[in-house]
Design a protein around this motif. Structure first.
Motif, mmCIF file in Angstrom:
data_model
loop_
_atom_site.group_PDB
_atom_site.id
_atom_site.type_symbol
_atom_site.label_atom_id
_atom_site.label_comp_id
_atom_site.label_asym_id
_atom_site.label_seq_id
_atom_site.Cartn_x
_atom_site.Cartn_y
_atom_site.Cartn_z
ATOM 1 N N GLY A 19 0.811 -1.214 0.000
ATOM 2 C CA GLY A 19 0.000 0.000 0.000
ATOM 3 C C GLY A 19 0.843 1.261 0.000
ATOM 4 O O GLY A 19 0.520 2.232 -0.682
ATOM 5 N N LEU A 20 1.933 1.252 0.756
ATOM 6 C CA LEU A 20 2.819 2.414 0.798
ATOM 7 C C LEU A 20 3.485 2.662 -0.552
ATOM 8 O O LEU A 20 3.561 3.801 -1.025
ATOM 9 N N VAL A 21 3.948 1.593 -1.191
ATOM 10 C CA VAL A 21 4.564 1.734 -2.514
ATOM 11 C C VAL A 21 3.512 2.206 -3.523
ATOM 12 O O VAL A 21 3.764 3.098 -4.337
ATOM 13 N N GLY A 22 2.332 1.610 -3.475
ATOM 14 C CA GLY A 22 1.246 2.032 -4.368
ATOM 15 C C GLY A 22 0.896 3.501 -4.183
ATOM 16 O O GLY A 22 0.724 4.236 -5.159
ATOM 17 N N GLY A 23 0.813 3.942 -2.940
ATOM 18 C CA GLY A 23 0.521 5.348 -2.661
ATOM 19 C C GLY A 23 1.618 6.270 -3.153
ATOM 20 O O GLY A 23 1.349 7.341 -3.705
ATOM 21 N N ALA A 24 2.867 5.847 -2.982
ATOM 22 C CA ALA A 24 3.998 6.663 -3.450
ATOM 23 C C ALA A 24 3.995 6.775 -4.973
ATOM 24 O O ALA A 24 4.238 7.859 -5.528
ATOM 25 N N ILE A 25 3.708 5.675 -5.657
ATOM 26 C CA ILE A 25 3.650 5.720 -7.121
ATOM 27 C C ILE A 25 2.471 6.572 -7.580
ATOM 28 O O ILE A 25 2.575 7.337 -8.549
ATOM 29 N N PHE A 26 1.344 6.457 -6.892
ATOM 30 C CA PHE A 26 0.167 7.264 -7.221
ATOM 31 C C PHE A 26 0.500 8.750 -7.115
ATOM 32 O O PHE A 26 0.206 9.535 -8.015
ATOM 33 N N LEU A 27 1.148 9.138 -6.022
ATOM 34 C CA LEU A 27 1.585 10.522 -5.850
ATOM 35 C C LEU A 27 2.611 10.889 -6.916
ATOM 36 O O LEU A 27 2.553 11.978 -7.508
ATOM 37 N N GLY A 28 3.521 9.974 -7.189
ATOM 38 C CA GLY A 28 4.544 10.217 -8.204
ATOM 39 C C GLY A 28 3.955 10.472 -9.588
ATOM 40 O O GLY A 28 4.519 11.233 -10.378
ATOM 41 N N SER A 29 2.813 9.853 -9.883
ATOM 42 C CA SER A 29 2.178 10.091 -11.184
ATOM 43 C C SER A 29 1.739 11.546 -11.310
ATOM 44 O O SER A 29 1.827 12.134 -12.388
ATOM 45 N N TRP A 30 1.290 12.139 -10.208
ATOM 46 C CA TRP A 30 0.918 13.559 -10.238
ATOM 47 C C TRP A 30 2.148 14.446 -10.403
ATOM 48 O O TRP A 30 2.103 15.456 -11.101
ATOM 49 N N VAL A 31 3.243 14.065 -9.765
ATOM 50 C CA VAL A 31 4.488 14.825 -9.918
ATOM 51 C C VAL A 31 4.958 14.747 -11.371
ATOM 52 O O VAL A 31 5.343 15.768 -11.965
ATOM 53 N N LEU A 32 4.892 13.565 -11.962
ATOM 54 C CA LEU A 32 5.252 13.403 -13.372
ATOM 55 C C LEU A 32 4.363 14.271 -14.258
ATOM 56 O O LEU A 32 4.853 14.963 -15.146
ATOM 57 N N GLN A 33 3.069 14.257 -14.002
ATOM 58 C CA GLN A 33 2.127 15.041 -14.808
ATOM 59 C C GLN A 33 2.440 16.526 -14.691
ATOM 60 O O GLN A 33 2.460 17.251 -15.692
ATOM 61 N N ALA A 34 2.735 17.000 -13.496
ATOM 62 C CA ALA A 34 3.062 18.413 -13.302
ATOM 63 C C ALA A 34 4.366 18.773 -14.002
ATOM 64 O O ALA A 34 4.471 19.825 -14.648
#
Length: 94
Positions: A19-34
């Motif tokens: 769950g922690l890795v999934g959450g970090a990747i989910f957040l990372g997708s927003w950073v990538l998009q920005a």
């Protein structure tokens, strides 16, 4: 001296690693998009964004199954499918 709090924290993190890795990747997708949007000067939603989101959503769905949360499993499973659908649209357009 034995650090009970540190051990407890370590065991909790280990237990929830997916769950922690999934959450970090989910957040990372927003950073990538920005970052991609800033670089392009316009809003960008790329194939990489959707693929990261799909992977993160699948990990979070697995975590929800582990936690036995039907509602979160359903939401994250549906999110995974939606992200894969969006990625497929991008791939077919190419």
């Amino acid at each position: 001296m034995f650090d009970l709090f540190g051990l407890t924290l370590f065991l909790q993190i280990k237990k929830e690693a997916v769950g922690l890795v999934g959450g970090a990747i989910f957040l990372g997708s927003w950073v990538l998009q920005a970052w991609e949007s800033r670089k392009a000067g316009v809003p960008v939603v790329s194939l990489r964004f959707f693929l990261l989101r799909a992977f993160a959503s699948a990990l979070l769905a697995l975590e929800a199954v582990r936690m036995q949360s039907l509602s979160v499993t359903f939401v994250m499973g549906a999110t995974t499918l939606l992200m894969l659908y969006n990625a497929s649209l991008i791939l077919t357009k190419r």
